[in-house]
Write an enzyme that holds these catalytic residues in place. Structure first.
Site, mmCIF file in Angstrom:
data_model
loop_
_atom_site.group_PDB
_atom_site.id
_atom_site.type_symbol
_atom_site.label_atom_id
_atom_site.label_comp_id
_atom_site.label_asym_id
_atom_site.label_seq_id
_atom_site.Cartn_x
_atom_site.Cartn_y
_atom_site.Cartn_z
ATOM 1 N N PRO A 2 69.098 19.485 -29.072
ATOM 2 C CA PRO A 2 68.297 20.345 -29.504
ATOM 3 C C PRO A 2 67.630 21.383 -28.571
ATOM 4 C CG PRO A 2 67.452 18.106 -30.066
ATOM 5 C CD PRO A 2 68.703 18.053 -29.203
ATOM 6 N N THR A 3 67.629 22.747 -28.864
ATOM 7 C CA THR A 3 67.019 23.683 -27.777
ATOM 8 C C THR A 3 65.856 24.497 -28.789
ATOM 9 O OG1 THR A 3 69.175 24.124 -26.796
ATOM 10 C CG2 THR A 3 67.665 25.832 -26.505
#
Length: 64
Positions: A2-3
């Site tokens: 996840p970013t």
């Protein structure tokens, strides 16, 4: 991996940012089952001169 990108008004202290990214990382890991080392967070400080809501720059809004 996840970013997470967060845009917010400038002016937060390093301590506030540190606490924020720690809490956001913990919530992401708990919710998505991600490992902490896989969570990337990008903080973008935006000046009130470069942010508008309802057609009005935040730098021009009266503080109340």
């Amino acid at each position: 991996m996840p970013t997470i990108q967060v845009q917010m008004f400038e002016g937060r202290t390093p301590e506030q940012k540190r606490a924020f990214v720690k809490a956001l990382t913990e919530a992401t890991c708990q919710t998505l089952g991600a490992a902490p080392e896989s969570v990337s967070i990008i903080l973008q400080d935006i000046s009130r001169d470069n942010w508008a809501t309802g057609g009005v720059l935040w730098s021009e809004k009266t503080k109340g």
